[in-house]
Scaffold this active site. Structure first.
Site, PDB file in Angstrom:
ATOM      1  N   ASP A 139      -4.309   7.742   8.013  1.00  0.00           N
ATOM      2  CA  ASP A 139      -5.445   6.933   8.445  1.00  0.00           C
ATOM      3  C   ASP A 139      -5.104   5.882   9.497  1.00  0.00           C
ATOM      4  OD1 ASP A 139      -3.947   5.193   6.962  1.00  0.00           O
ATOM      5  OD2 ASP A 139      -5.482   4.774   5.451  1.00  0.00           O
ATOM      6  N   SER A 171       0.804  -1.224   0.000  1.00  0.00           N
ATOM      7  CA  SER A 171       0.000   0.000   0.000  1.00  0.00           C
ATOM      8  C   SER A 171       0.838   1.277   0.000  1.00  0.00           C
ATOM      9  CB  SER A 171      -0.951   0.019   1.199  1.00  0.00           C
ATOM     10  OG  SER A 171      -0.239  -0.045   2.420  1.00  0.00           O
ATOM     11  N   HIS A 212      -1.172   4.639   6.969  1.00  0.00           N
ATOM     12  CA  HIS A 212      -0.447   5.255   5.863  1.00  0.00           C
ATOM     13  C   HIS A 212      -0.139   6.728   6.149  1.00  0.00           C
ATOM     14  CE1 HIS A 212      -3.193   2.055   4.348  1.00  0.00           C
ATOM     15  NE2 HIS A 212      -2.047   1.624   3.834  1.00  0.00           N
TER      16      HIS A 212
END
Length: 387
Positions: free
Chosen positions: A349, A44, A352
């Site tokens: 969040d 991610s 990240h």
């Protein structure tokens, strides 16, 4: 921004491959970063839409709100480190290999990264089935399709990499975080540490396959301070004795540093075995940890608290209410909303980083001081913020 290609060409390439988009024009570029294409592998931290394109989940606002204006497939409020690096090289943003909607722009490379993936092969309980080995297979499938399309003439030539781009292109990697962080939920620190050689053997195997297929320029990010992510602090930091001086989970950071030490050694080893190859190791850990430790110096106000979350200070993170979602807690509907100004936050969040933090990290990378071999003397520029 340049306009999209002709609609007929869009449909032709869409039927043959995956599709892409564009970045805005960068402020400057360097001849030392003159690559015809970039092929990215990761999780991610560099996923530009792979997981969303695969249909595993969707993401809602305020994801993407800072730069794109709406969710862009990135787990961030805006751009990622890879976006800023592409920008600095005067190249378009990389689009996900699995993306099938948009204006095709694969000539400058493609992104195989997907959120939740690991270096080691996925299992039935893995967050994502697209492990590093599978991403390598997707790359070979992509290369094979490109080769076949090029053999058919000029119809697709302007939208796909040329055959020599695969040997001249830059291969970038930002992966390993999920192999470590995920294991802590059911293994001891010593057990997670003991798994590192197996993880890196799998990584080495993938790199060798790419080298054997002509890859020569490797750009490898190490993993960041996992113990400083609000998600890990919330779950593993209830006992304050487990936290370090920055209120990060100490054991996670110890294992991350051990992983990086062994990854660095692997890069050194491969330089001796990959004839004609260049392997750049980038110390992301030091950049991120320094940012968290000296956040106010860099213009931030919250080093660990999530910008988009629920629960308020000190973490503003609750795993039951992910960013942008609404859930029922104790009979009440609550929503994890974004903060007013994400540029004040390092974390987006709980897992990240914000676009502002990603810009800072990319800026530090481009100084060349955090790389082995260093390249500071070859970088006559610094990218400028575009918030």
């Amino acid at each position: 921004m340049r306009g999209p290609p002709h609609a007929a060409a869009v449909l032709l390439v869409a039927a043959a491959l995956c599709l892409g988009g564009r970045a805005e024009e960068p402020e400057a570029s360097s001849p030392e970063f003159n690559y015809p294409a970039v092929f990215n592998f990761g999780d991610s931290n560099s996923d530009t839409g792979g997981r969303i394109a695969a249909g595993f989940e969707s993401i809602a606002p305020p994801y993407g709100s800072t730069f794109f204006g709406s969710p862009s497939g990135r787990f961030c409020d805006g751009r990622l480190i890879i976006d800023f690096l592409m920008d600095a090289m005067d190249m378009p943003f990389l689009n996900a290999y699995l993306d099938s909607v948009g204006a095709p722009n694969l000539r400058a490379g493609v992104n195989f990264a997907q959120a939740g993936c690991s270096i080691t092969p996925a299992t039935a309980t893995s967050v994502s089935p697209f492990s590093f080995g599978l991403q390598i297979k997707q790359f070979f499938a992509f290369k094979d399709k490109v080769t076949k399309l090029l053999s058919k003439g000029d119809t697709y030539r302007r939208y796909i990499p040329q055959s020599d781009y695969f040997s001249q292109g830059l291969y970038t990697f930002d992966i390993g975080q999920n192999d470590l962080a995920g294991e802590f939920y059911w293994k001891t620190e010593d057990q997670v540490a003991a798994s590192i050689p197996t993880i890196l053997l799998e990584f080495e195997t993938g790199l060798k396959k790419l080298y054997e297929q002509g890859a020569r320029k490797f750009w490898i990010h190490n993993t960041g301070p996992l113990g400083c992510l609000p998600q890990n602090v919330a779950f593993f930091g209830k006992d304050r004795s487990q936290l370090d001086e920055l209120r990060c989970v100490a054991k996670h950071n110890r294992v991350a540093k051990l992983f990086n030490l062994q990854l660095h050694a692997l890069c050194t080893k491969l330089r001796g075995g990959f004839a004609g190859a260049s392997i750049t190791y980038v110390d992301i850990y030091t950049i991120k940890y320094s940012l968290i430790a000296n956040y106010s110096r860099y213009g931030f106000e919250n080093p660990i608290q999530a910008c988009c979350g629920y629960g308020g200070p000190p973490l503003n993170y609750d795993s039951r209410v992910p960013c942008g979602q609404t859930a029922s807690l104790n009979g009440n509907l609550v929503t994890a909303k974004g903060c007013k100004d994400s540029t004040e936050f390092v974390n987006w969040d709980g897992i990240h980083y914000t676009e502002a933090a990603n810009f800072h990290i990319a800026s530090q990378i481009l100084t060349g001081r955090y790389s082995d071999p260093p390249f500071a003397d070859k970088m006559p520029f610094l990218i400028k913020p575009k918030f």
